[in-house]
Design a protein around this motif. Structure first.
Motif, PDB file in Angstrom:
ATOM      1  N   GLU A   1      10.408  13.961  -0.716  1.00 46.77           N
ATOM      2  CA  GLU A   1      10.156  15.036  -1.334  1.00 46.77           C
ATOM      3  C   GLU A   1       9.463  13.397  -2.282  1.00 46.77           C
ATOM      4  OE1 GLU A   1      14.358  14.748  -1.318  1.00 46.77           O
ATOM      5  OE2 GLU A   1      14.189  16.665  -0.005  1.00 46.77           O
ATOM      6  N   VAL A   2       8.977  12.690  -1.800  1.00 44.02           N
ATOM      7  CA  VAL A   2       8.353  11.586  -3.043  1.00 44.02           C
ATOM      8  C   VAL A   2       7.484  11.917  -3.478  1.00 44.02           C
ATOM      9  CG1 VAL A   2       7.602   8.754  -2.893  1.00 44.02           C
ATOM     10  CG2 VAL A   2       9.526   9.689  -1.000  1.00 44.02           C
ATOM     11  N   SER A   3       7.414  11.180  -5.219  1.00 42.69           N
ATOM     12  CA  SER A   3       6.084  11.903  -6.095  1.00 42.69           C
ATOM     13  C   SER A   3       5.967  10.807  -6.185  1.00 42.69           C
ATOM     14  CB  SER A   3       6.736  12.854  -7.087  1.00 42.69           C
ATOM     15  OG  SER A   3       6.029  12.023  -8.046  1.00 42.69           O
ATOM     16  N   LEU A   4       4.455  10.457  -5.667  1.00 41.73           N
ATOM     17  CA  LEU A   4       3.750   9.379  -6.018  1.00 41.73           C
ATOM     18  C   LEU A   4       3.841   8.633  -7.351  1.00 41.73           C
ATOM     19  CD1 LEU A   4       0.988   9.081  -3.182  1.00 41.73           C
ATOM     20  CD2 LEU A   4       3.131   7.845  -2.800  1.00 41.73           C
ATOM     21  N   ASP A   5       3.670  10.134  -8.244  1.00 45.72           N
ATOM     22  CA  ASP A   5       3.126   9.772  -9.647  1.00 45.72           C
ATOM     23  C   ASP A   5       4.496   9.031  -9.900  1.00 45.72           C
ATOM     24  OD1 ASP A   5       1.257  10.253  -9.617  1.00 45.72           O
ATOM     25  OD2 ASP A   5       1.554  11.899 -10.624  1.00 45.72           O
TER      26      ASP A   5
ATOM     27  N   ASN B   1       0.985  -1.269   0.136  1.00 45.80           N
ATOM     28  CA  ASN B   1      -0.096   0.003   0.404  1.00 45.80           C
ATOM     29  C   ASN B   1       1.452   1.410  -0.214  1.00 45.80           C
ATOM     30  OD1 ASN B   1      -1.830   2.018   0.681  1.00 45.80           O
ATOM     31  ND2 ASN B   1      -3.226   0.759   2.141  1.00 45.80           N
ATOM     32  N   THR B   2       1.548   1.687  -1.292  1.00 44.37           N
ATOM     33  CA  THR B   2       2.522   2.411  -1.410  1.00 44.37           C
ATOM     34  C   THR B   2       1.936   4.029  -0.911  1.00 44.37           C
ATOM     35  OG1 THR B   2       1.498   3.149  -3.336  1.00 44.37           O
ATOM     36  CG2 THR B   2       3.580   1.796  -3.349  1.00 44.37           C
ATOM     37  N   HIS B   3       0.631   4.481  -1.295  1.00 48.47           N
ATOM     38  CA  HIS B   3      -0.289   5.931  -1.039  1.00 48.47           C
ATOM     39  C   HIS B   3       0.536   6.274   0.460  1.00 48.47           C
ATOM     40  CE1 HIS B   3      -2.055   9.157  -0.665  1.00 48.47           C
ATOM     41  NE2 HIS B   3      -3.247   8.293   0.013  1.00 48.47           N
ATOM     42  N   ARG B   4      -0.069   4.272   1.768  1.00 46.60           N
ATOM     43  CA  ARG B   4      -0.393   4.894   2.760  1.00 46.60           C
ATOM     44  C   ARG B   4       1.091   5.086   3.557  1.00 46.60           C
ATOM     45  NH1 ARG B   4      -5.706   4.686   5.389  1.00 46.60           N
ATOM     46  NH2 ARG B   4      -4.601   5.283   6.982  1.00 46.60           N
ATOM     47  N   ALA B   5       1.986   3.903   3.275  1.00 45.85           N
ATOM     48  CA  ALA B   5       3.581   3.916   3.824  1.00 45.85           C
ATOM     49  C   ALA B   5       3.919   4.960   3.383  1.00 45.85           C
ATOM     50  CB  ALA B   5       3.759   2.683   2.722  1.00 45.85           C
TER      51      ALA B   5
ATOM     52  N   HIS C   1       5.675   5.822  -8.657  1.00 46.37           N
ATOM     53  CA  HIS C   1       4.598   4.339  -9.176  1.00 46.37           C
ATOM     54  C   HIS C   1       5.015   3.698 -10.629  1.00 46.37           C
ATOM     55  CE1 HIS C   1       1.057   5.479  -6.687  1.00 46.37           C
ATOM     56  NE2 HIS C   1       1.348   4.143  -6.130  1.00 46.37           N
ATOM     57  N   ASP C   2       5.518   5.441 -11.719  1.00 45.41           N
ATOM     58  CA  ASP C   2       5.906   5.081 -12.608  1.00 45.41           C
ATOM     59  C   ASP C   2       7.212   3.851 -12.750  1.00 45.41           C
ATOM     60  OD1 ASP C   2       4.686   6.656 -13.534  1.00 45.41           O
ATOM     61  OD2 ASP C   2       5.413   8.059 -14.304  1.00 45.41           O
ATOM     62  N   LEU C   3       8.069   4.029 -11.990  1.00 39.50           N
ATOM     63  CA  LEU C   3       9.466   3.165 -11.507  1.00 39.50           C
ATOM     64  C   LEU C   3       8.653   1.737 -10.545  1.00 39.50           C
ATOM     65  CD1 LEU C   3      11.852   4.953  -9.176  1.00 39.50           C
ATOM     66  CD2 LEU C   3      12.383   4.580 -11.365  1.00 39.50           C
TER      67      LEU C   3
ATOM     68  N   ASP D   1       9.428   8.168   7.149  1.00 40.69           N
ATOM     69  CA  ASP D   1      10.288   9.047   6.892  1.00 40.69           C
ATOM     70  C   ASP D   1      10.887   8.947   6.155  1.00 40.69           C
ATOM     71  OD1 ASP D   1       9.732  10.761   8.879  1.00 40.69           O
ATOM     72  OD2 ASP D   1      10.328   8.861  10.591  1.00 40.69           O
ATOM     73  N   HIS D   2      11.321   7.833   5.272  1.00 42.06           N
ATOM     74  CA  HIS D   2      12.089   7.534   4.444  1.00 42.06           C
ATOM     75  C   HIS D   2      11.691   6.014   3.700  1.00 42.06           C
ATOM     76  CE1 HIS D   2      15.958   7.589   2.529  1.00 42.06           C
ATOM     77  NE2 HIS D   2      15.841   6.664   2.130  1.00 42.06           N
ATOM     78  N   VAL D   3      12.047   6.326   2.286  1.00 43.24           N
ATOM     79  CA  VAL D   3      11.329   5.690   1.107  1.00 43.24           C
ATOM     80  C   VAL D   3      12.108   4.459   0.351  1.00 43.24           C
ATOM     81  CG1 VAL D   3       9.581   5.024  -0.460  1.00 43.24           C
ATOM     82  CG2 VAL D   3       9.570   6.510   1.050  1.00 43.24           C
TER      83      VAL D   3
END
Ligand SMILES: Nc1ncnc2c1ncn2[C@@H]1O[C@H](COP(=O)(O)OP(=O)(O)OP(=O)(O)O)[C@@H](O)[C@H]1O
Ligand SMILES: [Mg+2]
Length: 233
Positions: free
Chosen positions: A220-224, A193-197, A227-229, A202-204
């Motif tokens: 700093e993470v862009s969810l778009d 569940n990337t969005h919630r995680a 998701h592409d990656l 703090d770090h991804v």
């Protein structure tokens, strides 16, 4: 700080992790995301000493963890809540919790930690005499988490806790993760569940085919972009 450097590990002749490095800051929540089969659980198993590391090192505050047996991990204040919310089905909720404090150095604090668990997970107090096998999926996940906390670990490693939970239970779960973070615990959270995680982290780190392909501060993470990656092969 927990540091994984250049680690290779796998299952017999099958290598899964390829020169993987990452670091986990104390008191922070680090999330590791990635598709099915990326090697997330394998990484957690390598950290916990459940599978051997054939190359590289894993250290906690500079001390090597490689080669330390899993049953000694609680001595360095690490606990893992594995995938699939394993509970002892024929034991009651409270008996399951007490199993989390089995080692001699934790027995003394067991009563206080049990009370803390019931404060954090009130549903478990209501069901403390119920057999764990009769809990709902979400309740069993709460029990697995509470049991992991019974040794009062500084470093908590959690593998896919939201899998198969209904949305309200997912909300409750992420609320609890936020509270555990406020407690000052170091948390490694593997999630699909990337969005919630990303929201609670703090770090991804994003893993693909046994490697880290992205390491970024959660803010700093862009969810778009993520998701592409995520879906790139
Ligand atoms: N016990 C095992 N023996 C052999 N291969 C295994 C074993 N466990 C996992 N693997 C393989 O290792 C690779 C990584 O699996 P792993 O369980 O680490 O993935 P994951 O990222 O946790 O995936 P998921 O999101 O589905 O849980 C997969 O190709 C899997 O088939
Ligand atoms: Mg997994």
């Amino acid at each position: 700080m927990l540091e994984v450097q250049n680690v290779r590990a796998g299952y017999g002749a099958i290598n899964v992790l390829w020169d993987l490095s990452l670091s986990v800051q104390p008191g922070k929540l680090t999330t590791i995301i990635g598709q099915n089969g990326a090697g997330k659980t394998t990484l957690l198993r390598a950290i916990m000493g459940l599978i051997p590391v054939s190359q590289g090192s894993i250290t906690l505050d500079g001390k090597p963890l490689n080669g330390m047996p899993t049953w000694d991990m609680n001595l360095v204040s690490m606990a893992m809540i594995p995938e699939g919310r394993m509970v002892f089905r024929d034991m009651t909720v409270e008996e399951n919790l007490m199993m989390g404090a089995f080692s001699p150095q934790h027995r003394a604090g067991a009563a206080a930690n049990l009370e803390k668990s019931y404060v954090m997970f009130p549903r478990l107090r209501e069901r403390r005499k119920q057999l764990a096998g009769s809990l709902s999926g979400g309740e069993a996940q709460m029990l697995a988490m509470a049991r992991g906390l019974m040794s009062d670990p500084k470093v908590l490693i959690i593998d896919e806790p939201s899998l198969g939970l209904a949305p309200v239970m997912v909300n409750e779960l992420f609320e609890i993760l936020g509270r555990l973070k406020q407690d000052g615990r170091t948390i490694i959270l593997v999630e699909q569940n990337t969005h919630r995680a990303v929201g609670v982290a703090d770090h991804v780190y994003l893993m693909q085919s046994g490697k880290v392909v992205l390491s970024q501060a959660a803010s700093e993470v862009s969810l778009d972009h993520l998701h592409d990656l995520y879906f790139a092969r």
